[in-house]
Design a protein around this motif. Structure first.
Motif, PDB file in Angstrom:
ATOM      1  N   HIS A  91       0.826  -1.202   0.000  1.00 27.14           N
ATOM      2  CA  HIS A  91       0.000   0.000   0.000  1.00 27.14           C
ATOM      3  C   HIS A  91       0.865   1.258   0.000  1.00 27.14           C
ATOM      4  O   HIS A  91       1.978   1.266   0.511  1.00 27.14           O
ATOM      5  N   ARG A  92       0.298   2.316  -0.547  1.00 26.31           N
ATOM      6  CA  ARG A  92       1.027   3.573  -0.623  1.00 26.31           C
ATOM      7  C   ARG A  92       1.166   4.206   0.763  1.00 26.31           C
ATOM      8  O   ARG A  92       0.409   3.893   1.675  1.00 26.31           O
ATOM      9  N   PRO A  93       2.149   5.142   0.929  1.00 26.96           N
ATOM     10  CA  PRO A  93       2.315   5.808   2.226  1.00 26.96           C
ATOM     11  C   PRO A  93       1.055   6.543   2.684  1.00 26.96           C
ATOM     12  O   PRO A  93       0.806   6.664   3.870  1.00 26.96           O
ATOM     13  N   GLN A  94       0.264   7.045   1.725  1.00 27.28           N
ATOM     14  CA  GLN A  94      -1.029   7.662   2.044  1.00 27.28           C
ATOM     15  C   GLN A  94      -2.119   6.732   1.493  1.00 27.28           C
ATOM     16  O   GLN A  94      -2.610   6.932   0.382  1.00 27.28           O
ATOM     17  N   PRO A  95      -2.500   5.718   2.258  1.00 27.81           N
ATOM     18  CA  PRO A  95      -3.364   4.656   1.720  1.00 27.81           C
ATOM     19  C   PRO A  95      -4.831   5.036   1.601  1.00 27.81           C
ATOM     20  O   PRO A  95      -5.564   4.395   0.856  1.00 27.81           O
ATOM     21  N   HIS A  96      -5.282   6.052   2.328  1.00 29.92           N
ATOM     22  CA  HIS A  96      -6.692   6.410   2.308  1.00 29.92           C
ATOM     23  C   HIS A  96      -6.961   7.377   1.155  1.00 29.92           C
ATOM     24  O   HIS A  96      -6.352   8.437   1.072  1.00 29.92           O
ATOM     25  N   SER A  97      -7.872   6.998   0.290  1.00 34.25           N
ATOM     26  CA  SER A  97      -8.115   7.835  -0.884  1.00 34.25           C
ATOM     27  C   SER A  97      -9.588   7.974  -1.254  1.00 34.25           C
ATOM     28  O   SER A  97      -9.963   8.927  -1.937  1.00 34.25           O
ATOM     29  N   LYS A  98     -10.446   7.081  -0.815  1.00 30.72           N
ATOM     30  CA  LYS A  98     -11.816   7.044  -1.325  1.00 30.72           C
ATOM     31  C   LYS A  98     -12.742   8.069  -0.678  1.00 30.72           C
ATOM     32  O   LYS A  98     -13.576   8.668  -1.345  1.00 30.72           O
ATOM     33  N   ARG A 101     -13.878  13.428   2.214  1.00 31.79           N
ATOM     34  CA  ARG A 101     -14.029  14.297   3.385  1.00 31.79           C
ATOM     35  C   ARG A 101     -12.944  14.052   4.426  1.00 31.79           C
ATOM     36  O   ARG A 101     -12.427  14.993   5.028  1.00 31.79           O
ATOM     37  N   THR A 102     -12.598  12.811   4.638  1.00 33.35           N
ATOM     38  CA  THR A 102     -11.716  12.493   5.772  1.00 33.35           C
ATOM     39  C   THR A 102     -10.348  11.953   5.381  1.00 33.35           C
ATOM     40  O   THR A 102      -9.514  11.723   6.243  1.00 33.35           O
ATOM     41  N   ARG A 103     -10.095  11.713   4.107  1.00 32.98           N
ATOM     42  CA  ARG A 103      -8.877  10.988   3.730  1.00 32.98           C
ATOM     43  C   ARG A 103      -7.594  11.707   4.153  1.00 32.98           C
ATOM     44  O   ARG A 103      -6.634  11.047   4.564  1.00 32.98           O
ATOM     45  N   MET A 108      -2.876  11.478   7.741  1.00 35.33           N
ATOM     46  CA  MET A 108      -2.017  12.056   8.773  1.00 35.33           C
ATOM     47  C   MET A 108      -1.806  11.060   9.909  1.00 35.33           C
ATOM     48  O   MET A 108      -0.708  10.950  10.458  1.00 35.33           O
ATOM     49  N   HIS A 109      -2.858  10.324  10.249  1.00 39.37           N
ATOM     50  CA  HIS A 109      -2.759   9.358  11.342  1.00 39.37           C
ATOM     51  C   HIS A 109      -1.768   8.240  11.013  1.00 39.37           C
ATOM     52  O   HIS A 109      -1.145   7.677  11.920  1.00 39.37           O
ATOM     53  N   VAL A 157       6.273  20.557  17.336  1.00 39.10           N
ATOM     54  CA  VAL A 157       7.142  19.396  17.370  1.00 39.10           C
ATOM     55  C   VAL A 157       6.848  18.498  16.171  1.00 39.10           C
ATOM     56  O   VAL A 157       5.696  18.188  15.877  1.00 39.10           O
ATOM     57  N   LEU A 158       7.899  18.074  15.462  1.00 39.72           N
ATOM     58  CA  LEU A 158       7.727  17.175  14.331  1.00 39.72           C
ATOM     59  C   LEU A 158       7.566  15.747  14.822  1.00 39.72           C
ATOM     60  O   LEU A 158       8.186  15.335  15.803  1.00 39.72           O
ATOM     61  N   ILE A 159       6.746  14.980  14.123  1.00 39.36           N
ATOM     62  CA  ILE A 159       6.501  13.596  14.501  1.00 39.36           C
ATOM     63  C   ILE A 159       7.555  12.704  13.873  1.00 39.36           C
ATOM     64  O   ILE A 159       7.821  12.777  12.680  1.00 39.36           O
ATOM     65  N   ASP A 160       8.178  11.863  14.671  1.00 38.11           N
ATOM     66  CA  ASP A 160       9.153  10.894  14.172  1.00 38.11           C
ATOM     67  C   ASP A 160       8.391   9.668  13.705  1.00 38.11           C
ATOM     68  O   ASP A 160       7.836   8.926  14.506  1.00 38.11           O
TER      69      ASP A 160
END
Length: 268
Positions: A91-98, A101-103, A108-109, A157-160
């Motif tokens: 799966h892609r690094p950003q798997p939510h696409s459909k 409204r919330t993708r 980000m999560h 703060v950046l997320i690791d």
């Protein structure tokens, strides 16, 4: 030492050995719960047929290096290998696409929550959720400094991305990891298999998973939230900020995809 380092077998022998090992009672219990469920999965004919259709229609995403018009926004680099989950092997690094409204918020999560936390939710066992260091391949101590809210929101703060909240079962990780014997065997089966083999493999891998993750309000709520934020290291201010987050409340007001969003509603 990895399992494959303990035996001197060729590729064919290793595959046979892993197959026997995965189905033996004594060694089977040592595997993560997700792997156990994959090994014992018996997908329905309908599930295999759907998987076959998806495999047949799948096309790899390719980034064009040279474009007639340079992109306006900065293009994100692929995630660090040390922070990848097993699911990100396909799966892609950003798997939510459909869900339009919330993708963006769901993607980000995925930076700090493992895929299995939302999508591997067996009803017959109790899972705990802890931080896991995907670079060191080991559980990590509770640390509120990894939350991008509360006190850290003030300091930007950046997320690791190598630390993610992941499911555990009986004190052990309940998820698969890249590079393990299981992952390598599945990878070989996929590369060497025909359409039918790939379809059945895909169906088995997804059989223990839920397509839909929990609703936002399962975590962003004061009423028995899914995650024990204090156990993850959140202080009272951070926990309150997460549970009372305005964005999930905003989304909760819209029950239909046809409902129009009004930014002013976020202030209510």
């Amino acid at each position: 030492m990895k399992l494959k380092d303990k035996v001197n077998l060729g590729p064919a022998g290793l595959v046979l050995f892993l197959s026997c090992w995965a189905n033996s009672g004594a060694s089977f219990a040592a595997e993560p719960l997700f792997v156990q469920r994959v090994e014992s999965a018996t997908p329905s004919r309908e599930a295999i047929g759907k998987a076959e259709e998806q495999v047949r229609e799948h096309k790899d995403v390719k980034f064009r290096e040279k474009m007639a018009v340079p992109p306006f926004h900065k293009r994100m680099e692929p995630p660090l290998k040390e922070g990848e989950t097993y699911c990100q092997g396909c799966h892609r690094p950003q798997p939510h696409s459909k869900k339009l409204r919330t993708r963006s918020f769901l993607n980000m999560h995925s930076r700090y929550i493992a895929c299995e936390t939302c999508h591997f939710r067996p009803e017959d066992v109790r899972l705990e959720y802890r931080w896991f260091d995907y670079a060191a391949r080991q559980p990590a101590a509770a640390d509120g400094g990894r939350f991008r809210t509360g006190r850290n929101l003030d300091n930007s703060v950046l997320i690791d991305g190598k630390f993610k909240i992941a499911p555990f079962h009986r004190g052990e990780p309940a998820f698969a990891l890249p590079g393990t014997a299981f992952a390598e065997r599945v990878g070989r089966e996929w590369q060497e298999g025909d359409l039918a083999v790939r379809a059945r493999l895909k169906a088995r891998l997804h059989a223990p998973l839920s397509k839909e993750g929990p609703a936002c309000a399962k975590c962003h709520t004061e009423d028995s939230p899914l995650l024990d934020l204090a156990a993850l290291g959140a202080d009272s201010r951070q926990a309150a900020a997460i549970r009372r987050h305005v964005i999930p409340q905003f989304f909760g007001r819209y029950q239909s995809d046809d409902d129009r969003l009004k930014i002013i509603d976020i202030l209510r």
